[in-house]
Scaffold this motif. Structure first.
Motif, PDB file in Angstrom:
ATOM      1  N   THR A   1       0.982  -1.078  -0.047  1.00 52.95           N
ATOM      2  CA  THR A   1       0.096  -0.101  -0.007  1.00 52.95           C
ATOM      3  C   THR A   1       0.724   1.364   0.057  1.00 52.95           C
ATOM      4  N   ASP A   2       2.148   1.265   0.690  1.00 53.92           N
ATOM      5  CA  ASP A   2       2.908   2.489   0.880  1.00 53.92           C
ATOM      6  C   ASP A   2       4.245   1.804   0.765  1.00 53.92           C
ATOM      7  N   LEU A   3       5.109   1.878  -0.466  1.00 50.01           N
ATOM      8  CA  LEU A   3       6.267   1.204  -0.594  1.00 50.01           C
ATOM      9  C   LEU A   3       7.187   2.139   0.595  1.00 50.01           C
TER      10      LEU A   3
ATOM     11  N   ILE B   1      -6.702  -2.967   0.093  1.00 51.54           N
ATOM     12  CA  ILE B   1      -7.883  -2.795  -1.086  1.00 51.54           C
ATOM     13  C   ILE B   1      -7.172  -1.788  -1.946  1.00 51.54           C
ATOM     14  N   PHE B   2      -7.296  -1.722  -3.138  1.00 51.30           N
ATOM     15  CA  PHE B   2      -6.853  -0.934  -4.430  1.00 51.30           C
ATOM     16  C   PHE B   2      -7.876  -0.657  -5.238  1.00 51.30           C
TER      17      PHE B   2
ATOM     18  N   TRP C   1      -6.535   2.642  -1.111  1.00 54.37           N
ATOM     19  CA  TRP C   1      -7.393   3.447  -0.126  1.00 54.37           C
ATOM     20  C   TRP C   1      -6.285   3.863   1.130  1.00 54.37           C
ATOM     21  N   ASP C   2      -6.758   5.289   1.190  1.00 58.01           N
ATOM     22  CA  ASP C   2      -5.821   5.857   2.198  1.00 58.01           C
ATOM     23  C   ASP C   2      -6.247   5.666   3.549  1.00 58.01           C
ATOM     24  N   GLU C   3      -7.565   4.584   3.884  1.00 59.08           N
ATOM     25  CA  GLU C   3      -7.694   4.255   5.251  1.00 59.08           C
ATOM     26  C   GLU C   3      -7.269   2.508   5.233  1.00 59.08           C
ATOM     27  N   ASN C   4      -6.621   2.293   4.579  1.00 57.63           N
ATOM     28  CA  ASN C   4      -6.173   0.686   4.501  1.00 57.63           C
ATOM     29  C   ASN C   4      -5.571   0.338   5.832  1.00 57.63           C
ATOM     30  N   PRO C   5      -5.513  -0.807   6.350  1.00 63.28           N
ATOM     31  CA  PRO C   5      -6.232  -2.000   5.903  1.00 63.28           C
ATOM     32  C   PRO C   5      -7.839  -2.077   6.056  1.00 63.28           C
ATOM     33  N   ILE C   6      -8.321  -3.046   5.183  1.00 64.44           N
ATOM     34  CA  ILE C   6      -9.948  -3.107   5.531  1.00 64.44           C
ATOM     35  C   ILE C   6     -10.120  -4.192   6.391  1.00 64.44           C
TER      36      ILE C   6
END
Length: 563
Positions: free
Chosen positions: A208-210, A246-247, A259-264
């Protein structure tokens, strides 16, 4: 929403504690049906699900057990019936020499234009493959191997006339920026000719964010929903840091935004000392019901202490809620994964099926002529070494033992509960010291207990052995009673008790409080759960002897699973 509000009302009434509130609670309970998690207790990890012809179908990993990749069906996502196995012929997979946690990793299941597809990774034994069937109960095809799909956890995406395979793979140019650096890649697939027809493309690099060095992005699934392609993946590794993320993209090939509120979905931020925890949640797949509701299946575990669990990674079910801006969230109404949720709307649980959830008993008197679909063997059999006749299961004594990476005479049953017992009735006369038969509590070839009848110095004894790196260590032994022998293993969390008796005698304890943490993946490593089963061996020697088992019984009664 109405079901959820009723569920909250039920919980509130339970907390009130008055006679009036108890009566009202009963009325509320009758007003709303609930189901019990896990929906598949015991070693059923990495669930994948699809919908076909009004039914749901699910499969899970089996690693180096045979048969592989069980196929379940349900009309409510809660009550599951096993109807077969996708890998049930020795010709489909060669598992000889593999550690038990290799083999069939993380399958995907899908249905398109009358055909079912299961795609999976046969780790260390051929790589990624697809099997197909028009009837999900089988027969399934021999595997079509996919050498171009270099990675694990593949799943198939159907999009019009196009078909794609999305999977976990190596970092760009195979240069890791940190430990656990992986990618999600995709190729186009020609399903008519069963071959890859494009180069792979990286959809996600790292996670989600390398910049935060996310580890083990894996288990990808792509869903075409409304105006987006949603790419759902596991992240964090299949342990306490596990999560689901999720992407989405307007184009199936990307670019995908996280999604900027990951994780789901995750349980990693919760207090590890909480009561009856569910941990390690992730590796999800989701499916839509006829009424439009979405639900997710995912793996999680029920540890009895810290990260110790013997039941393996299990299959849980939870509702999916969509945010106003179109992102799916699993278990949105709670921090903790719940042991009970309201039933999916519009369906009722099928209580006529043999249960896989909650507390249940299983008894087999071997009258069916074939082994029950719940049983497992270690690796692929090269010959048939068992027979069923006249209400007995007869196992040939063969040289192979459970401490070898081969296929011994072992018929295993998953340990589904933290609290329970398994027992059998054995008729067996050992002719020489190496001949033995009884029960095995199996985690892997170096972490197992064998509870057997054997011969020592001309005397028939009952013995308990513990597998070690150097062989077997004897923990206890006693003279065996004459005639048929009953063996019983009971367990409470991390303690196992071993008892024996003649056919009509009272049980005698051979050993109690035997350490169970030794059987956990925390100590033993790997990805599987404990199985308990019937076993016979001649310990490296040839033998014409046979061990006869008259029945096998299993009973589980976890307090947390009592309704």
């Amino acid at each position: 929403m109405r079901n959820f509000l009723l569920f909250l009302l039920t919980l509130l009434l339970v907390s009130c504690g008055t006679k009036e509130s108890v009566a009202t609670t009963a009325e509320a309970s009758n007003a709303i049906a609930t189901f019990q998690n896990p929906v598949l207790t015991g070693f059923y990890p990495d669930p994948a699900v699809c919908k076909a012809n009004g039914q749901f179908y699910l499969t899970t990993s089996t690693f180096a057990y045979f048969p592989g990749l069980p196929i379940f069906t349900s009309n409510d996502l809660v009550s599951w019936k096993q109807i077969g196995n996708a890998m049930d012929r020795p010709s489909q997979m060669k598992l000889e020499g593999l550690e038990i946690s290799r083999g069939n990793f993380a399958p995907g299941i899908s249905f398109h234009e009358g055909t079912f597809y299961v795609i999976c990774t046969l780790a260390d034994a051929g790589g990624n493959f697809i099997v197909t069937a028009t009837n999900p109960a089988g027969p399934w095809s021999d595997p079509y191997f996919l050498p171009e799909v270099d990675g694990i956890d593949p799943s198939i995406v159907f999009e019009g006339e196009k078909t794609y395979i999305v999977y976990n793979s190596i970092p760009p140019e195979n240069k890791s920026l940190y430990s656990g650096h992986r990618t999600i890649r995709m190729v186009e697939f020609d399903r008519k000719n069963m071959k890859v027809v494009s180069d792979n493309k990286i959809l996600v690099n790292g996670g989600t964010d390398l910049s935060k060095e996310p580890v083990w992005i894996e288990a990808p699934h792509i869903y075409d929903i409304n105006d987006y392609y949603y790419l759902m993946c596991a992240e964090g590794g299949t342990g306490p840091q596990h999560s689901e993320v999720i992407f989405r993209s307007k184009d199936i090939w990307g670019p995908y935004e996280a999604w900027d509120e990951n994780p789901i979905l995750t349980q990693r931020d919760l207090d590890p000392s909480r009561a009856n925890p569910v941990t390690t949640a992730g590796h999800a797949d989701m499916v839509q019901m006829d009424n439009g509701d979405w639900w997710a299946v995912f793996l999680a575990v029920r540890p009895y202490e810290g990260n110790y669990f013997n039941t393996g990674r299990e299959t849980f079910l939870a509702p999916v809620t969509w945010t106003e801006d179109g992102w799916p969230v699993i278990n949105a109404d709670f921090e903790e994964v719940q042991y009970s949720y309201p039933m999916p709307s519009g369906v009722a649980a099928d209580n006529t099926l043999a249960p896989f959830a909650g507390n249940f008993d299983f008894e087999d008197e071997f009258t069916a002529g074939e082994l029950d679909l719940r049983y497992l063997m270690l690796r692929t059999p090269s010959e048939k070494w068992y027979t069923m006749k006249d209400g007995t299961l007869d196992l040939q004594l063969r040289p192979t033992t459970v401490n070898e990476l081969s296929n011994p005479s072992y018929v295993g049953f998953r340990q589904h509960h933290l609290v329970g017992e398994a027992s059998t009735m054995l008729t067996f006369d050992p002719a020489k010291p190496g001949e033995q038969a009884g029960l095995v509590i199996f985690q892997n070839s170096r972490h197992n207990y064998t509870f057997i009848k054997t011969l020592i110095d001309g005397e028939t004894v009952v013995k308990l052995l513990k597998a070690t790196e150097d062989g077997n260590e004897e923990l206890a032994s006693a003279a065996a009673p004459d005639g048929p022998l009953r063996l019983q293993v009971s367990f409470v969390n991390d303690a196992y008790n071993f008892s024996y008796a003649g056919e009509a005698e009272t049980f005698t304890t051979l050993a109690e409080g035997v350490p169970g943490k030794y059987l956990s993946t925390q100590e033993a490593g790997g990805f599987v759960g404990v199985t308990i089963g019937m076993y016979a061996t001649s310990s490296g020697e040839t033998s014409d002897n046979t061990a006869s088992f008259e029945w096998f019984r299993y009973a589980g009664d976890d307090k947390i699973l009592r309704k």
